[in-house]
Design a protein around this motif. Structure first.
Motif: not given
Length: 276
Positions: A3-9, A64-70
């Motif tokens: 994922p590009v971003v994933e928030l868990t609980a 979890h952050r899977g991006y390199s630029a935002m």
């Protein structure tokens, strides 16, 4: 695919004994996807965006952050009043080590119809045009993720329509969007989730209908098609372009038509349709 971003609980409170602003939020954004985040004031939308961006740490849970630029469009920003919009954008491009982005910024500002232009001091711009500058800084670079907090606030109808077009283009190019909004400008684009009292839900919805059946409408005839409206057009008997607009939307529709120099030929109330 990661994922590009994933928030868990994810939960968030600002004070140790304070209330939970976010409560057990789990949310996954895949590449080339869009999530619209809907919710009222105080629902936790801005906090969720800040946690997703890494600007705020969760009290519990993982991100979890899977991006390199935002790119980010904050809800509120106060750029230097004396600096021109052009200098401001060039400064941000230098900080991001992407000086070539300034040429892209010019094109985006032009598409959003920034008035009076990039050479105006930021302190002289209206709220809507200042918003266009902030949108431009988020869109001028090639990034993996763009997070927007109420991007349509204060925009004129033409600017709203153009922003939707730009978002659709970037989606097709593989960019991911997380957008908090209380408007219908994005229609049914992407996935829509709701946030209420810090808890996440999900809803399904379709684009706003062209002929609402549960409220009074007005038939508005124009000399040419209106490119910045979600309402469908039909042909009037005399060849005019006819739109059926909910009474609550007539003012916005007409202002958009006048901004585009369209001629309003006539307005006529329409009886509400009755479902069988």
């Amino acid at each position: 695919m990661a994922p590009v971003v994933e928030l868990t609980a994810v939960s968030k409170r600002y004070r140790r004994a304070g209330p939970l602003v976010l409560d057990q939020i789990s949310l996954r954004l895949n590449a080339a996807s869009l999530i619209q985040l809907h919710g009222g004031n105080g629902s936790g939308k801005s906090t969720l965006l800040r946690v997703a961006c890494g600007f705020s740490l969760p009290t519990h849970g993982t991100v979890h952050r899977g991006y390199s630029a935002m790119g980010v469009v904050p809800d509120r920003v106060l750029p230097p009043a004396r600096m021109t919009a052009r200098a401001y954008l060039a400064h941000l491009a230098q900080l991001a080590r992407t000086p070539h982005a300034t040429s892209t910024a010019e094109r985006i500002a032009d598409r959003l119809r920034l008035v009076p232009g990039l050479d105006a001091p930021m302190g002289t711009l209206s709220r809507g045009n200042l918003r266009k500058v902030i949108l431009t800084q988020a869109l001028m670079r090639s990034v993996d993720l763009i997070v927007m907090d109420e991007p349509f606030v204060a925009l004129d109808p033409a600017g709203c329509a153009e922003l939707v077009t730009i978002v659709a283009e970037r989606l097709a190019q593989g960019c991911t969007f997380l957008i908090a909004t209380h408007t219908d400008d994005l229609g049914s684009m992407g996935r829509v989730v709701t946030l209420e009292a810090g808890k996440l839900g999900e809803t399904t919805r379709t684009a706003r209908p062209a002929h609402p059946t549960d409220e009074p409408t007005v038939a508005i005839d124009l000399n040419e098609p209106h490119p910045a409206t979600p309402f469908a057009a039909t042909s009037a008997p005399d060849g005019a372009i006819r739109y059926r607009v909910p009474a609550t939307e007539v003012g916005r529709f007409l202002q958009g038509a006048l901004d585009l120099h369209l001629l309003v030929i006539r307005l006529n109330p329409v009886e509400p349709e009755v479902e069988p």
